[in-house]
Design a protein around this motif. Structure first.
Motif, short mmCIF file in Angstrom:
data_model
loop_
_atom_site.label_atom_id
_atom_site.label_comp_id
_atom_site.label_asym_id
_atom_site.label_seq_id
_atom_site.Cartn_x
_atom_site.Cartn_y
_atom_site.Cartn_z
N GLN A 134 5.26 -4.72 8.82
CA GLN A 134 4.55 -3.83 9.75
C GLN A 134 4.06 -2.28 9.22
OE1 GLN A 134 7.56 -3.95 13.13
NE2 GLN A 134 8.66 -2.25 12.17
N PHE A 166 1.85 -0.89 7.44
CA PHE A 166 1.20 -0.74 5.97
C PHE A 166 -0.22 -0.75 6.00
CE2 PHE A 166 5.53 -2.61 5.24
CZ PHE A 166 6.19 -1.66 4.57
N GLU A 167 -0.63 -0.01 4.80
CA GLU A 167 -2.10 -0.42 4.46
C GLU A 167 -1.88 -1.14 3.31
OE1 GLU A 167 -6.15 1.75 2.60
OE2 GLU A 167 -4.60 2.80 3.59
N ASN A 202 -1.03 -3.30 10.75
CA ASN A 202 -1.34 -2.85 9.44
C ASN A 202 -2.86 -2.80 9.19
OD1 ASN A 202 1.45 -3.77 8.04
ND2 ASN A 202 1.06 -5.49 9.28
N ASN A 216 -3.73 -5.54 14.09
CA ASN A 216 -3.94 -5.23 12.53
C ASN A 216 -5.44 -5.12 12.36
OD1 ASN A 216 -1.39 -6.30 11.15
ND2 ASN A 216 -1.85 -7.92 12.18
#
Length: 640
Positions: free
Chosen positions: A220, A222-223, A255, A315
């Protein structure tokens, strides 16, 4: 006792992984984390392929990988290259040691596999200038003198369509490799690549275990970007930029995921059940190998208890060459919702039959809802074994096609969606229930009598039988169909001539006599009522109660305002007087072939009693997906 490991760019893998003495790499934490532990990743770019070693034990004993609150943690499958030499004009070259790639060189690995239709020598590599991906050329001469390409052929619709960015096509690369080095040539159009951020694909994935069976992992915040992911048909190993690799119970949430060469999130199958055998062996159809993969998967434990039940939510997924979300077999019992998916397969450097914003095979009991899907070659494609599947409350716009359901026998539900592509629906299936949708485009309806596909014991992976797609056995209730002056096949008239009840169908089959031949010659029943047809949309001739306003144009428009999206339309006075009843398990006729009712995944009663926004409907309500639609002018926020 659950532990918390920290990772930061000022850390060291010789540290303890504490907030004061963090690890340097996520993989170091991943080698230690066990059930119940959390890995907190602090701000910075992490150029690594994260390969978890362990999984969680249950929903309450997960391993969680999370970006630190308020910090931007980026995982990239690329490396920065800052030693470019000018080759000729605006073309530069970089001589890269093959040791950078290890045993997987994206500049020698081609787009390869089953159901590839068009690939003029494209590879898995890519070049990025300040985040913008380039186009691959087949020769150095094409890099030196690139021609701007504004349109390409869409292989499905057979029409020319715009490429992702017409100006971007002049940014091109070409590579040559020997045993020790790979030389990459790139046209930077006047930019100095040693003064800008230039990156190249290096790794196959960003977050993907090499082991199977690592369950209950959460990723969870992040890029994740720029991975050399391979082509992922249903008859192959299906690695994505991120994914669980044949496991159960992952959560992938919040994300930003982009620039996967092929697929971004994979919830698909693994290699032991087949890996591109049609292309490698050439001895049997891909269809046959796909059938075999279903039974091979059963042999290795394909079941609710061991596989699937993933959650993919909240996302943002964009700029991928094949899919935003892909999966075969491993996607069962999953939920995909509140995602923003766009710019999928619009570069069109290659083409095959496995491309969509969401492309799933065997989506048993999968729930796809409340997603925003736009500017994709195809929005959602459900192929084979679409059973117990529900596509609900999704917003589709500016796709070349919105929804495709293929060679499936249901029962599946498509409800409360907004579908606005000129090519709104491919219906090559049977056993569907389309309820309370806005469908502003044509439908293509086809039988598939030469590809019998499996169906299952309800809410199970156990195979119950096989059937071809006879066409029909569909339900269309409470929908709004909106035509256009240059479109045909909008509405339900392609079912003209079909029987209108199971009793009528059985009677006609009995009159023909014989066995399977009779079922090929008699059209299956369809159940169609209480739909509205505007601006040239045409109803099924057997529909008893329909609102038909052939000459009325609702002026339907999707309007984007920064991060918000609005639906604008005008409706006639008669619209408010046409009401449809709530559809539920008790009044949706069972799917004939599967002999199964329309139910929720847990077997409970299905009730389609909330609208696009989740608002409760009255016993009877206006047609379409939005309960607040009314006669006259409407402008309603549908996202943001």
């Amino acid at each position: 006792m659950a532990l918390e490991y920290h990772v930061a760019k000022n850390g060291s893998d010789k540290n303890e992984g504490t907030p004061k003495n963090p690890f340097l790499t996520i993989n170091r934490a991943a080698s230690l984390a066990t059930a119940g532990d959390t890995v907190v990743v602090h701000e910075g770019e992490y150029r690594e392929w994260v390969k978890p070693r362990n999984g969680g034990r249950s929903e309450t004993r997960r391993i969680t990988y999370t970006a630190a609150p308020g910090e931007k943690a980026v995982i990239k499958g690329s490396e920065q290259i800052d030693y470019w030499e000018q080759a000729e004009g605006t073309v530069w070259k970089a001589v890269v040691p093959n040791t950078l790639f290890g045993d997987y060189n994206p500049y020698t690995e081609k787009i390869f596999g089953d159901w590839i239709v068009h690939n003029p020598g494209r590879h898995l590599g890519d070049v990025y200038l300040n985040g913008m991906s380039f186009y691959e050329s087949e020769t150095f001469a094409e890099v030196l003198n690139p021609e701007e390409q504004n349109e390409v052929l869409d292989h499905w619709t057979k029409t020319t369509v715009p490429v992702l960015d017409p100006e971007q096509t002049t940014y091109r690369w070409y590579a040559e490799a020997d045993s020790s080095h790979t030389t990459i040539f790139a046209n930077f159009q006047g930019a100095d690549p040693n003064k800008e951020l230039v990156e190249i694909n290096v790794r196959k994935a960003c977050f993907y275990p090499e082991l199977t069976g690592l369950n209950y992992i959460t990723v969870q915040g992040f890029e994740m970007a720029q991975a050399a992911t391979p082509w992922t048909p249903p008859t192959a190993d299906q690695p994505g930029l991120i994914g669980p690799n044949w496991s159960k119970g992952w959560i992938i949430e919040n994300n930003v995921i982009h620039d996967a060469k092929c697929s971004a999130i994979s919830i698909g199958k693994e290699a032991s059940t087949g890996d591109n055998y049609r292309t490698r062996r050439k001895d049997k159809p891909g269809y046959q190998y796909q059938l075999e993969s279903v039974f091979m998967a059963r042999h290795i434990g394909w079941s609710r208890e061991r596989i699937g039940s993933h959650i993919i939510r909240n996302n943002t997924i964009y700029d991928c060459g094949q899919n935003g979300v892909v999966g075969h077999l491993g996607c069962v019992f999953s939920e995909i919702y509140h995602n923003h998916i766009y710019n999928i397969a619009l570069k069109r450097e290659f083409f095959g039959h496995e491309i969509a914003g969401i492309k799933l095979h065997a989506a048993i009991d999968v729930q796809i809802h409340s997603n925003r899907i736009h500017d994709c070659s195809l929005g959602v494609w459900l192929d084979w074994q679409t059973q117990g599947t529900r596509v609900s409350k999704n917003l589709f716009y500016r796709n070349n096609r919105d929804l495709f359901v293929e060679v499936s026998s249901g029962p599946y539900v498509v409800d409360n969606n907004i579908l606005t592509a000129d090519y709104a629906l491919d219906n090559h299936a049977q056993g569907g229930a389309y309820v309370n949708n806005l469908i502003a485009g044509k439908m293509v309806h086809k039988k598939m009598l030469d590809r019998a596909t499996p169906y299952h014991v309800p809410h199970s992976t156990e195979v119950a039988g096989f059937a071809p797609v006879y066409g029909g056995d569909d339900r269309f209730y409470n929908n709004m169909f909106v035509g256009k002056s240059d479109l045909n096949d909008v509405g339900t008239s392609h079912f003209n001539g079909y029987t209108a009840s199971l009793e009528e169908y059985i009677e006609k089959v009995d009159q023909v006599g014989g066995d399977h031949e009779a079922f090929h010659s008699i059209e299956q029943p369809v159940y169609i009522n209480h739909n509205a047809y505007f601006n040239g949309a045409v109803p099924f001739q057997g529909e008893q109660e329909a609102l038909t306003k052939d000459a009325f144009d609702p002026q339907l428009t999707i309007i984007e305002k920064e991060n918000e999206v609005y639906l604008s339309c005008e409706l006639p006075d008669e619209f408010e007087h046409m009401r449809g009843e709530i559809k539920h398990t008790g009044n949706l006729e069972r799917a004939r072939i599967v002999d199964a009712d329309f139910e929720n995944p847990d077997g409970s009663e299905l009730r389609i009693d909330t609208d696009f926004f989740g608002k409760q409907k009255a016993k009877t309500d206006v047609l379409g997906p939005i309960g607040q639609l009314q006669a006259g002018k409407n402008e309603i926020k549908v996202w943001g």
